[in-house]
Design an enzyme around this catalytic site. Sequence first.
Site, PDB file in Angstrom:
ATOM      1  CG  HIS A 121       6.532  -1.157   3.394  1.00 11.43           C
ATOM      2  ND1 HIS A 121       5.883  -1.107   2.189  1.00 11.43           N
ATOM      3  CD2 HIS A 121       6.886  -2.447   3.593  1.00 11.43           C
ATOM      4  CE1 HIS A 121       5.834  -2.329   1.678  1.00 11.43           C
ATOM      5  NE2 HIS A 121       6.438  -3.157   2.504  1.00 11.43           N
ATOM      6  CB  SER A 139       3.384   4.039   6.573  1.00 16.32           C
ATOM      7  OG  SER A 139       2.978   3.008   5.679  1.00 16.32           O
ATOM      8  CD  GLU A 146       8.312  -6.004   2.175  1.00 15.93           C
ATOM      9  OE1 GLU A 146       8.713  -7.138   2.523  1.00 15.93           O
ATOM     10  OE2 GLU A 146       7.119  -5.666   2.232  1.00 15.93           O
ATOM     11  CB  ALA A 197      -0.910  -0.507  -3.744  1.00 14.60           C
ATOM     12  CG  ASN A 251       7.747   1.269  -0.764  1.00 12.09           C
ATOM     13  OD1 ASN A 251       6.784   0.502  -0.775  1.00 12.09           O
ATOM     14  ND2 ASN A 251       7.714   2.439  -0.147  1.00 12.09           N
ATOM     15  NE  ARG A 262      -2.874   1.076   3.807  1.00  9.58           N
ATOM     16  CZ  ARG A 262      -2.970   1.531   2.561  1.00  9.58           C
ATOM     17  NH1 ARG A 262      -2.065   1.205   1.659  1.00  9.58           N
ATOM     18  NH2 ARG A 262      -3.963   2.327   2.210  1.00  9.58           N
ATOM     19  CG  HIS A 272      -0.473  -4.588   0.705  1.00 10.69           C
ATOM     20  ND1 HIS A 272       0.380  -4.814   1.763  1.00 10.69           N
ATOM     21  CD2 HIS A 272      -0.454  -3.241   0.499  1.00 10.69           C
ATOM     22  CE1 HIS A 272       0.868  -3.646   2.181  1.00 10.69           C
ATOM     23  NE2 HIS A 272       0.381  -2.681   1.431  1.00 10.69           N
ATOM     24  CE1 TYR A 312       2.486   5.426   2.748  1.00  3.90           C
ATOM     25  CE2 TYR A 312       0.895   6.895   1.722  1.00  3.90           C
ATOM     26  CZ  TYR A 312       1.247   5.635   2.191  1.00  3.90           C
ATOM     27  OH  TYR A 312       0.352   4.599   2.103  1.00  3.90           O
ATOM     28  CG  ASP A 347       6.400 -15.787  -8.836  1.00  2.00           C
ATOM     29  OD1 ASP A 347       6.588 -16.154  -7.656  1.00  2.00           O
ATOM     30  OD2 ASP A 347       5.440 -16.172  -9.525  1.00  2.00           O
ATOM     31  NE  ARG A 359       0.081   7.486  -1.809  1.00  2.00           N
ATOM     32  CZ  ARG A 359       0.568   6.263  -1.716  1.00  2.00           C
ATOM     33  NH1 ARG A 359       1.847   6.038  -1.951  1.00  2.00           N
ATOM     34  NH2 ARG A 359      -0.204   5.271  -1.395  1.00  2.00           N
ATOM     35  NE  ARG A 418      -1.114   3.184   6.598  1.00  2.00           N
ATOM     36  CZ  ARG A 418      -0.938   3.594   5.343  1.00  2.00           C
ATOM     37  NH1 ARG A 418       0.236   3.399   4.737  1.00  2.00           N
ATOM     38  NH2 ARG A 418      -1.907   4.191   4.694  1.00  2.00           N
ATOM     39  N   PRO A 431       3.691   1.875  -7.207  1.00  4.67           N
ATOM     40  CG  PRO A 431       1.666   0.744  -7.100  1.00  4.67           C
ATOM     41  CD  PRO A 431       3.150   0.515  -7.125  1.00  4.67           C
ATOM     42  CG  ASN A 432      -0.617   5.680  -6.115  1.00  2.00           C
ATOM     43  OD1 ASN A 432      -1.058   6.432  -6.976  1.00  2.00           O
ATOM     44  ND2 ASN A 432      -1.179   4.523  -5.843  1.00  2.00           N
TER      45      ASN A 432
HETATM   46  C1  DQA Z   1       3.712   1.833   1.436  1.00  5.12           C
HETATM   47  C2  DQA Z   1       2.558   1.160   2.206  1.00  5.12           C
HETATM   48  C3  DQA Z   1       1.534   0.586   1.240  1.00  5.12           C
HETATM   49  O1  DQA Z   1       0.479  -0.049   1.962  1.00  5.12           O
HETATM   50  C4  DQA Z   1       0.947   1.671   0.382  1.00  5.12           C
HETATM   51  O2  DQA Z   1       0.062   1.139  -0.573  1.00  5.12           O
HETATM   52  C5  DQA Z   1       1.981   2.524  -0.272  1.00  5.12           C
HETATM   53  C6  DQA Z   1       3.187   2.869   0.458  1.00  5.12           C
HETATM   54  C7  DQA Z   1       4.692   2.548   2.370  1.00  5.12           C
HETATM   55  O3  DQA Z   1       5.776   2.906   1.902  1.00  5.12           O
HETATM   56  O4  DQA Z   1       4.393   2.764   3.555  1.00  5.12           O
HETATM   57  O5  DQA Z   1       1.773   3.024  -1.370  1.00  5.12           O
HETATM   58  O6  DQA Z   1       4.423   0.833   0.733  1.00  5.12           O
END
Ligand code: DQA
Length: 150
Positions: free
Chosen positions: A106, A108, A104, A83, A80, A117, A86, A29, A93, A24, A113, A16-17
């Site tokens: 990320h 950031s 995985e 959110a 990735n 997170r 977490h 990011y 699963d 953003r 942080r 998401p996002n």
């Molecule tokens: C993220 C880190 C997450 O905590 C955050 O909610 C994101 C992006 C990252 O790519 O750094 O949306 O996964």
Amino acid sequence: MAESRQNPLILVVHGPNLNMLGTREPEHYGSQTLEAINASLITKAAELDLQVSTFQSNHEGEIVESIQKAVGQVRGLIINPAAFTHTSVAIRDAVLVLDVPTIEVHLSNIYKREPFRQQSFIADIATAQISGLGASGYLYALEALAQLVT
Ligand code: DQA
């Protein structure tokens, strides 16, 4: 280079996002859009004799379904979960069901942080985690999977 239809397929899942990348919170990011990241992954995949299929959703269930649909179809996963990293036992699963080498990613460094997170529901079942290298992290993940699946 081998015929692309024979190249191992890697699923790339964005949570998401991440569709808002580019505008953003660029201090966390970066400034690349998701479209640009996906385009760079497709280019890199061709260089590595891999194929990528990319997917983004803001909905947990859609992410679970995208991973379920990949069972038996893909040789590796880059995820990735954003959110949902977490919070989501369901995505964890689904990754276990898929059962392929998983990186995985990320953008950031989640360990620099907020405390909430710093817990990942994916980290201990992933092959590896790349956190804090920005959009390049996706390309390093693809290079790692090239080693792992070919
Ligand atoms: C993220 C880190 C997450 O905590 C955050 O909610 C994101 C992006 C990252 O790519 O750094 O949306 O996964």
